[in-house]
Design an enzyme around this catalytic site. Structure first.
Site, PDB file in Angstrom:
ATOM      1  CG  HIS A 150      44.584  42.428  39.614  1.00 54.66           C
ATOM      2  ND1 HIS A 150      43.449  42.907  40.220  1.00 54.66           N
ATOM      3  CD2 HIS A 150      45.584  43.257  39.997  1.00 54.66           C
ATOM      4  CE1 HIS A 150      43.753  43.974  40.944  1.00 54.66           C
ATOM      5  NE2 HIS A 150      45.055  44.201  40.828  1.00 54.66           N
ATOM      6  CG  HIS A 188      49.550  47.719  37.532  1.00 58.13           C
ATOM      7  ND1 HIS A 188      49.547  48.999  38.040  1.00 58.13           N
ATOM      8  CD2 HIS A 188      48.786  46.990  38.385  1.00 58.13           C
ATOM      9  CE1 HIS A 188      48.823  49.031  39.147  1.00 58.13           C
ATOM     10  NE2 HIS A 188      48.355  47.824  39.377  1.00 58.13           N
ATOM     11  CE  LYS A 197      45.255  51.550  39.407  1.00 59.12           C
ATOM     12  NZ  LYS A 197      45.141  50.109  39.516  1.00 59.12           N
TER      13      LYS A 197
END
Length: 280
Positions: A153, A169, A215
């Site tokens: 993730h 990220h 995003k």
């Protein structure tokens, strides 16, 4: 906004100073910020890639980066599709953990967690603890197949029904996906009190599209080593039993809100939110 956590600020600043594997902006890589991302997701304010140039030789020569990169192709990014972990991938996960555990940054994290009675003193036990937090598979939704883990993730990114980007990220993954033309950088997201980031800022908020979805805002450290991010997120995760933990910290010139969400005994997501920089 939560008050500054001085203890964590001190710890994370020490880690920042110890992060010898961190890449230097302008020397090891160059970013090209271009325009400010629009409010609408359809707008593209950046014709070029975010990463203009990255010294890949340097990346490949640093063990923690090299072992980290080998993990990025181990995942099926769609949620709801069960992950299959091969014996080779388990070996790769272990090689990566061995590499980061040998760094001063992770040794400092371990020492701090020991003082708090949150980590096992034996390095092999601490490694299994990290494996469980980051690599143990779980289902993102109730009753689903094990389709996700903290590492996937946070560092690789996932997509939900082709409509939503989850996580992603990490700057190395971003750069590699951009190089393959899988990611389209759409511009930076400015904070209220600062008109635009600088090209040597090492925390950025950006907008991008990936695998058919946008995003609207994603935040990420830039140039830091994988062990640095692992250390920060692991410490915050183990310090708190809350489902969502937000800690305000000051690292170098950056005031950040570190966000860590848990999924049972595992990391659900983790990322930095840039609040301000003292160079403003």
């Amino acid at each position: 906004k939560k008050p500054l956590n001085h203890e964590l600020s001190k710890l994370f600043s020490e880690m920042w100073d110890m992060d010898v594997n961190r890449l230097t902006p302008g020397k090891d890589y160059t970013i090209d910020l271009q325009g400010k991302a629009g409010a609408g997701a359809g707008q593209d304010s950046a014709a070029r890639h975010l990463f203009h140039d990255v010294n890949e030789e340097r990346l490949k020569s640093i063990k923690t980066f090299a072992t980290f990169i080998s993990l990025l192709d181990n995942y099926e990014t769609s949620t709801g599709v069960a992950e299959v972990v091969t014996p080779e991938e388990i070996v790769e996960n272990n090689c990566f953990l061995d590499a980061i555990l040998a760094t001063e940054v992770m040794k400092l994290a371990h020492k701090y967690l020991l003082k708090k009675n949150l980590a096992k003193p034996n390095l092999a036990d601490f490694k299994s603890q990290l494996y469980d937090i980051w690599f143990q598979l779980y289902a993102r939704k109730e009753g689903d197949r094990p389709d996700s883990c903290g590492f996937e993730h946070v560092f690789v990114g996932e997509t939900r029904r082709g409509k939503q980007i989850l996580g992603l990220h990490n700057w190395v993954q971003f750069y590699l996906q951009e190089k393959r033309n899988q990611i389209d950088y759409k511009g930076y997201v400015a904070r209220k009190n600062k008109t635009r980031p600088d090209k040597d800022d090492q925390v950025l908020s950006i907008q991008f599209s990936w695998k058919g979805s946008v995003k609207p805002i994603g935040s990420t450290f830039i140039g830091v080593s994988p062990e640095f991010e692992f250390a920060l997120y692991t410490v915050i995760f183990l310090l708190s039993g809350e489902r969502v933990t937000r800690e305000t910290v000051k690292i170098e010139e950056y005031e950040l809100q570190m966000v860590v969400c848990r999924h049972g005994h595992h990391i659900g997501t983790a990322y930095p939110v840039l609040l301000s920089t003292s160079s403003e």
